[in-house]
Enzyme design. Structure first.
Site, PDB file in Angstrom:
ATOM      1  CE  LYS A  12      26.864  29.223  26.160  1.00 23.98           C
ATOM      2  NZ  LYS A  12      25.861  29.597  25.148  1.00 23.98           N
ATOM      3  CE  LYS A  41      27.985  32.952  17.303  1.00 19.50           C
ATOM      4  NZ  LYS A  41      26.773  32.351  17.781  1.00 19.50           N
ATOM      5  CD  GLU A  47      33.982  20.778  15.399  1.00 20.93           C
ATOM      6  OE1 GLU A  47      32.978  20.333  14.813  1.00 20.93           O
ATOM      7  OE2 GLU A  47      34.156  20.629  16.628  1.00 20.93           O
ATOM      8  CB  SER A  50      26.418  40.502  20.275  1.00 13.68           C
ATOM      9  OG  SER A  50      27.159  39.566  21.048  1.00 13.68           O
ATOM     10  CE  LYS A  85      28.281  29.660  19.352  1.00 15.05           C
ATOM     11  NZ  LYS A  85      26.843  29.512  19.597  1.00 15.05           N
TER      12      LYS A  85
HETATM   13  C1  PBG Z   1      23.790  30.338  21.225  1.00 12.40           C
HETATM   14  C2  PBG Z   1      24.246  31.426  20.354  1.00 12.40           C
HETATM   15  C3  PBG Z   1      25.149  32.419  20.733  1.00 12.40           C
HETATM   16  C4  PBG Z   1      25.230  33.298  19.669  1.00 12.40           C
HETATM   17  C5  PBG Z   1      24.402  32.819  18.646  1.00 12.40           C
HETATM   18  N1  PBG Z   1      23.808  31.634  19.082  1.00 12.40           N
HETATM   19  C6  PBG Z   1      25.841  32.678  22.016  1.00 12.40           C
HETATM   20  C7  PBG Z   1      26.606  31.638  22.679  1.00 12.40           C
HETATM   21  O1  PBG Z   1      27.058  30.666  22.057  1.00 12.40           O
HETATM   22  O2  PBG Z   1      26.757  31.785  23.888  1.00 12.40           O
HETATM   23  C8  PBG Z   1      26.055  34.544  19.700  1.00 12.40           C
HETATM   24  C9  PBG Z   1      25.742  35.574  18.690  1.00 12.40           C
HETATM   25  C10 PBG Z   1      26.274  36.922  19.002  1.00 12.40           C
HETATM   26  O3  PBG Z   1      27.100  37.128  19.932  1.00 12.40           O
HETATM   27  O4  PBG Z   1      25.887  37.843  18.288  1.00 12.40           O
HETATM   28  N2  PBG Z   1      23.836  29.056  20.784  1.00 12.40           N
END
Ligand code: PBG
Length: 342
Positions: free
Chosen positions: A234, A265, A250, A291, A204
């Site tokens: 983050k 992701k 990972e 998103s 991620k």
């Molecule tokens: C949080 C989480 C996030 C998403 C899924 N779980 C956001 C982040 O890590 O800040 C993002 C999904 C998306 O943008 O559609 N753990």
């Protein structure tokens, strides 16, 4: 592939021959999308009316009743599972995100409601991470301007068990703490839930494409306040988009720790990673079209600059071509409807 010269040459070989007709293009297609390839991420909130997410046209935060209607539609469309994301009321957030482990929280109530109505006819996937529950919006515990890895893992284990006991089929740690997959597996097994699978957000990235999601769950504003505590992004736990070899490490660690499936992701900016993960490890590989990827296609389509439906379909098709077995996408219901029409 062997030497292309030995496989044929123009003019005997004409690759356009197989592109002449729609039936022929479909017959030789190497990748075929079906509704079973799509997971539908859903936002649930504790209000009676649905509330649109402005930066994600067509996506709403739904009351539990609305989630049940979505669940019914998912089953009808052949979508295998929902991924549930709670929008937590500000009053329930705290520095330590303790509400994540409350068996009566919105996520747990939603999971129970879906399970009571639909049993195992529809998969339920739940995020394991603290960001919906923390006042600072981080996925882990924050102390002295640092995310505390091992202390966070202990909380994530309790969160995972609470979600499993509510009836979710898959827990999906999306927090990127080290060692959490093994610890969660052990906690689930100790709680008698060796039937619950782990979909690890193994690779991620610290991505600019999560913005609309953070608007939807209200963690964007919270992260803003975290700036005051010295950590506004983050990047100390999510991966640098510059890295791919690290993604393989990972994934390898998470498999060793007991992950049943892994996630890459965002998807569209990591097609190379999806492909390498799938070919290197061969285990079920999911990808999350996040998103921001959804918002980009929508924004262009809403301006009349793109054919939105075609662009959505193509964006998911190529994620599958790269090697993903399943794609989490906010386009899931409209794509599944469209695929069903063929
Ligand atoms: C949080 C989480 C996030 C998403 C899924 N779980 C956001 C982040 O890590 O800040 C993002 C999904 C998306 O943008 O559609 N753990």
């Amino acid at each position: 592939m062997s030497d292309p010269q030995q496989l044929g040459a123009f003019p005997t070989t004409r690759l356009r021959r197989l592109r002449r007709h729609d039936w022929l293009r479909r017959a030789v297609a190497e990748t075929v999308l079906t509704p079973a390839d799509l997971i539908w991420p859903i936002f649930v909130h504790d209000h009676e009316a649905a509330l649109p997410v402005p930066s994600m046209p067509g996506v709403e935060r739904l009351p539990v009743e609305g989630v049940l209607r979505a669940a019914e539609e998912a089953i009808r469309l052949g979508i295998p599972a929902l991924a549930i994301f709670p929008v937590v009321e500000p009053a329930l957030k705290s520095d330590d995100g303790a509400h994540a482990c409350d068996a009566e929280n919105l996520a747990c109530r939603t999971v129970r409601a879906i399970g009571q109505r639909f049993g195992d006819a529809l998969g339920i996937i739940c995020d394991v991470a603290l960001d919906p529950y923390t006042t600072h919006g981080h996925d882990g515990l924050l102390a002295d301007g640092q995310i505390q890895n091992d202390e966070t893992v202990a909380v994530l284990c309790r969160q995972a068990v609470v979600l499993a006991e509510a009836g979710c089929h898959v827990v999906a740690p999306s927090d990127m703490m080290d060692g959490r997959v093994g610890a969660i597996r052990e906690s689930l097994d100790e709680a008698g839930r060796d039937d619950v699978a782990i979909l690890s957000y193994a690779a991620k990235y610290a991505s600019a494409f999560y913005g609309p999601f953070r608007d939807a769950v209200g963690s964007a504003a919270a992260l803003g306040t975290a700036a005051g505590q010295g950590l506004a992004d983050k990047k100390t736990y999510q991966m640098n988009p510059a890295n791919a070899a690290e993604a393989l490490r990972e994934v390898a660690l998470d498999i060793t720790e007991g992950a049943d499936m892994v996630m890459v992701k965002p998807a569209g900016t990591a097609l190379d990673v999806i492909q390498r993960v799938k070919t290197t490890f061969g285990l079920p590989t999911f990808a999350y079209q996040v998103s921001g990827e959804y918002a980009m296609i929508h924004a262009a389509a809403d301006n009349g600059w793109l054919d939105g439906e075609a662009a959505a379909l193509e964006s998911i098709l190529v994620i599958k071509r790269a090697g993903a077995d399943c794609v989490l996408t906010y386009f899931a219901p409209e794509l599944a409807r469209r695929l069903g029409e063929r």
